[in-house]
Design a protein around this motif. Sequence first.
Motif, PDB file in Angstrom:
ATOM      1  N   GLY A 190      24.253   0.495  18.051  1.00  0.00           N
ATOM      2  CA  GLY A 190      23.202  -0.603  17.951  1.00  0.00           C
ATOM      3  C   GLY A 190      23.175  -2.203  18.245  1.00  0.00           C
ATOM      4  N   MET A 191      24.544  -2.311  17.609  1.00  0.00           N
ATOM      5  CA  MET A 191      24.606  -4.157  16.799  1.00  0.00           C
ATOM      6  C   MET A 191      24.602  -4.495  18.063  1.00  0.00           C
ATOM      7  N   ARG A 192      26.420  -4.054  19.103  1.00  0.00           N
ATOM      8  CA  ARG A 192      26.220  -4.281  19.965  1.00  0.00           C
ATOM      9  C   ARG A 192      25.474  -4.720  21.217  1.00  0.00           C
ATOM     10  N   GLN A 193      24.821  -3.599  21.254  1.00  0.00           N
ATOM     11  CA  GLN A 193      23.129  -3.431  22.029  1.00  0.00           C
ATOM     12  C   GLN A 193      23.100  -4.996  21.443  1.00  0.00           C
ATOM     13  N   ARG A 194      22.389  -4.730  20.906  1.00  0.00           N
ATOM     14  CA  ARG A 194      22.180  -6.543  20.048  1.00  0.00           C
ATOM     15  C   ARG A 194      22.675  -7.963  20.454  1.00  0.00           C
ATOM     16  N   VAL A 195      23.358  -7.932  20.419  1.00  0.00           N
ATOM     17  CA  VAL A 195      24.835  -8.475  20.343  1.00  0.00           C
ATOM     18  C   VAL A 195      25.062  -8.816  21.997  1.00  0.00           C
ATOM     19  N   GLY A 196      25.033  -7.530  23.226  1.00  0.00           N
ATOM     20  CA  GLY A 196      24.722  -8.133  24.326  1.00  0.00           C
ATOM     21  C   GLY A 196      23.359  -8.028  24.721  1.00  0.00           C
ATOM     22  N   LEU A 197      22.006  -7.920  23.927  1.00  0.00           N
ATOM     23  CA  LEU A 197      20.945  -9.053  24.466  1.00  0.00           C
ATOM     24  C   LEU A 197      20.492 -10.592  23.911  1.00  0.00           C
ATOM     25  N   ALA A 198      21.581 -10.735  22.676  1.00  0.00           N
ATOM     26  CA  ALA A 198      21.829 -12.598  22.418  1.00  0.00           C
ATOM     27  C   ALA A 198      22.175 -13.037  23.410  1.00  0.00           C
ATOM     28  N   GLN A 199      24.149 -12.026  23.965  1.00  0.00           N
ATOM     29  CA  GLN A 199      24.390 -12.769  25.266  1.00  0.00           C
ATOM     30  C   GLN A 199      23.717 -12.936  26.402  1.00  0.00           C
ATOM     31  N   ALA A 200      22.527 -11.923  26.687  1.00  0.00           N
ATOM     32  CA  ALA A 200      21.803 -12.682  27.561  1.00  0.00           C
ATOM     33  C   ALA A 200      21.309 -13.201  27.554  1.00  0.00           C
ATOM     34  N   LEU A 201      20.304 -13.844  26.357  1.00  0.00           N
ATOM     35  CA  LEU A 201      19.466 -14.427  25.761  1.00  0.00           C
ATOM     36  C   LEU A 201      19.828 -15.938  25.560  1.00  0.00           C
ATOM     37  N   VAL A 202      20.856 -16.260  25.522  1.00  0.00           N
ATOM     38  CA  VAL A 202      21.510 -17.484  24.652  1.00  0.00           C
ATOM     39  C   VAL A 202      20.921 -18.923  25.882  1.00  0.00           C
ATOM     40  N   HIS A 203      20.681 -18.896  26.838  1.00  0.00           N
ATOM     41  CA  HIS A 203      21.174 -19.620  27.819  1.00  0.00           C
ATOM     42  C   HIS A 203      19.235 -19.712  28.483  1.00  0.00           C
ATOM     43  N   GLU A 204      18.401 -19.346  27.784  1.00  0.00           N
ATOM     44  CA  GLU A 204      17.473 -19.588  28.115  1.00  0.00           C
ATOM     45  C   GLU A 204      16.797 -19.411  29.647  1.00  0.00           C
ATOM     46  N   PRO A 205      17.332 -17.875  29.994  1.00  0.00           N
ATOM     47  CA  PRO A 205      17.206 -17.344  30.970  1.00  0.00           C
ATOM     48  C   PRO A 205      15.987 -17.402  31.475  1.00  0.00           C
ATOM     49  N   ASP A 206      15.247 -18.083  32.802  1.00  0.00           N
ATOM     50  CA  ASP A 206      13.976 -17.481  33.466  1.00  0.00           C
ATOM     51  C   ASP A 206      14.283 -16.150  33.711  1.00  0.00           C
ATOM     52  N   VAL A 207      14.911 -15.334  34.062  1.00  0.00           N
ATOM     53  CA  VAL A 207      14.525 -13.688  34.610  1.00  0.00           C
ATOM     54  C   VAL A 207      15.536 -12.742  33.534  1.00  0.00           C
ATOM     55  N   LEU A 208      15.461 -12.305  32.848  1.00  0.00           N
ATOM     56  CA  LEU A 208      16.247 -10.835  31.798  1.00  0.00           C
ATOM     57  C   LEU A 208      16.693  -9.823  33.431  1.00  0.00           C
ATOM     58  N   VAL A 209      17.533  -9.938  32.866  1.00  0.00           N
ATOM     59  CA  VAL A 209      17.468  -8.079  33.824  1.00  0.00           C
ATOM     60  C   VAL A 209      18.772  -7.682  32.798  1.00  0.00           C
ATOM     61  N   LEU A 210      17.982  -5.904  32.636  1.00  0.00           N
ATOM     62  CA  LEU A 210      18.106  -4.897  31.519  1.00  0.00           C
ATOM     63  C   LEU A 210      19.155  -3.971  32.231  1.00  0.00           C
ATOM     64  N   ASP A 211      20.060  -3.855  31.993  1.00  0.00           N
ATOM     65  CA  ASP A 211      20.289  -3.044  32.574  1.00  0.00           C
ATOM     66  C   ASP A 211      20.252  -1.357  31.552  1.00  0.00           C
ATOM     67  N   GLU A 212      18.958  -0.269  31.402  1.00  0.00           N
ATOM     68  CA  GLU A 212      19.182   1.067  30.690  1.00  0.00           C
ATOM     69  C   GLU A 212      19.848   0.050  29.273  1.00  0.00           C
ATOM     70  N   PRO A 213      19.431  -0.074  28.685  1.00  0.00           N
ATOM     71  CA  PRO A 213      19.246  -1.298  27.655  1.00  0.00           C
ATOM     72  C   PRO A 213      18.760  -0.122  26.310  1.00  0.00           C
ATOM     73  N   THR A 214      18.489   1.191  26.416  1.00  0.00           N
ATOM     74  CA  THR A 214      18.454   1.724  25.776  1.00  0.00           C
ATOM     75  C   THR A 214      19.198   2.979  25.298  1.00  0.00           C
ATOM     76  N   ILE A 215      19.995   3.542  26.413  1.00  0.00           N
ATOM     77  CA  ILE A 215      21.040   4.230  26.567  1.00  0.00           C
ATOM     78  C   ILE A 215      22.159   4.302  25.541  1.00  0.00           C
ATOM     79  N   GLY A 216      22.808   5.927  24.855  1.00  0.00           N
ATOM     80  CA  GLY A 216      23.064   5.883  23.834  1.00  0.00           C
ATOM     81  C   GLY A 216      23.163   4.771  22.498  1.00  0.00           C
ATOM     82  N   LEU A 217      21.496   4.680  22.587  1.00  0.00           N
ATOM     83  CA  LEU A 217      21.817   4.522  21.018  1.00  0.00           C
ATOM     84  C   LEU A 217      20.671   5.805  20.240  1.00  0.00           C
ATOM     85  N   ASP A 218      21.138   5.536  19.147  1.00  0.00           N
ATOM     86  CA  ASP A 218      20.162   6.683  17.992  1.00  0.00           C
ATOM     87  C   ASP A 218      18.562   6.611  18.250  1.00  0.00           C
TER      88      ASP A 218
END
Lengths: 314, 253
Positions: free
Chosen positions: A136-164
């Motif tokens: 779960g934490m790794r997924q959060r870090v993944g979201l952080a790296q996707a967001l860090v450069h303040e992109p116009d568009v965020l693309v999330l591929d199956e973001p909740t798969i494998g989480l409890d």
Amino acid sequence: MIQVEGLTKYYGNFKAIDSLSFYIDAGEVVGFLGPNGAGKTTTMRILTGFMPPNEGTATIAGYDVLDQPLEARQRVGYLPESVPLYKEMTVWQYVDYVAKLYNMRNPIRANRVDEVLDQVGMIDRADSLISSLSKGMRQRVGLAQALVHEPDVLVLDEPTIGLDPGQVREFRELIQQVGKEHTVLLSTHILSEVEQVCDRVLIIHNGQIVAEDRPDALSARLQGSHRFKVKVGNAKPEAIAEVIGGLPGVINVTSTDDGVEVLSEEEQDTRPAVAAAIVGKKWDLLELRPLDMSLEEIFLELTTNDRQTYEEEG
Amino acid sequence: MQFFKVIGRSLRSIGIVFSHEFNLFFTSPIVYLIGSVWLFLAGGFFALSLSAINTGQYEPDMLGMFSPMVFLMIFMAPALTMRLVAEEYRNGTNELLYTAPVRDWEVIFAKWLAVWAVFSVFMLISFVYPLILFSRGNPDPGLIITGYLGLWLMAGATLALGVFASSLTQYQLVAFFVTMGTLLVLWLAQQLTYIITSPKITPVLAEISLVSHYQNLVSRAIIDPIDVGYFVGIITVFLFLATQMLSTRRWSS
């Protein structure tokens, strides 16, 4: 913000996506719903510049992903299905590295890394090695790296798969929060996820968009009362079937291990009549619950419905 | 103006990936192990060549250390490079690089530069040997300079081959054996020149052999543009091929 026209991609002879076209406005949160192998990941990989399409065009914020790849990629934040992490780095080092790759410079960069780690709730683990983090934490870090450069568009591929389940709920809340400020395209094969976080849903099946709707409209269409399960305490299924089967609007009653499944005509809610009939027989009504459709059934439903409409119109 | 902007951007990207890769090397114990073994062996060869000098028969030089280095590189280059690209495929981090605003050639070039820099660190430590020679005797500085230049270029070329092999596969061991096998063949090409004495084949073997160009630089105190060009050519070709490989894998994954 995202414009896709006639996108086609082959893997060898296999057509993964077939002249796909859609448009996503700035600020929209759009769900890509489809079973595995429908072409969701392929479409996302083309949008993020991972791979080129065979035919068609895709533009991000006006930049063509083929002709101006660096400009287009600069405007996309991408969380792939398997989070691309360097396990020997700390959380902070990793997000900082991604920020550098996306051309962020200090001192803004360092502040932004702190800010985004705070946003995803990982600031207190900033100096932990990524290898020590939970899924779960790794997924959060993944979201952080996707967001860090303040992109116009965020693309999330199956973001909740494998989480409890707890992590899924937290992560969806996070996506909802992020969706207020960004254009988001997320893929999933869970209907309730789309209902919860998306403004609009694109349903993709065998590489084609088979339906497009608002999630509440979609679920009304899909979870109508026309298929439900009845469980009765003190009666045999055959007896129940006999009683319910004759009611107006009921098409079919089938016995299962612990009750019956009722299929009724689509526009008609037969549940009150069914309940009244059972209670009238002085049986104990233990359960009466709409049956969720499996994703495959949904596609069957949608594709056949669309065909009907098409034939009627034609 | 546009040209300088593009160059500046590329240099920046290369710098970012380079420092990431360079730092990553030192998070693993492998690089310390390889460095220690290499320096130990280099020190051993140097000590052996010193014992020859002590007999007073030779001018002090470092040929005794430089000559076996090409053989050591057959094992060292694959060990240093096998991880570089293969691990990105394996961990899915190539997806990050593919979708970040950096070009494939910048990534490959930066990775090669990083591993070459790691080798350069080892080489810098070995500078203590010529210092010992100068403090005790009167060696030919030209021979030592071209020797180190040859070693540096030969390392750059073998490491470029290693980067290419690593870009072929997600399995580090496959990358290791592809690099080692290719280097062995190039090394054997030189050994064959002692056996095959055909006037047609022998010069060709010598020309393609890593060893003969290395020996030319190391043993003659002359910087021949042909030898330098050979190594620069090998570096360019393999980095180009590695970039092509990285791009090709976008399609197939």
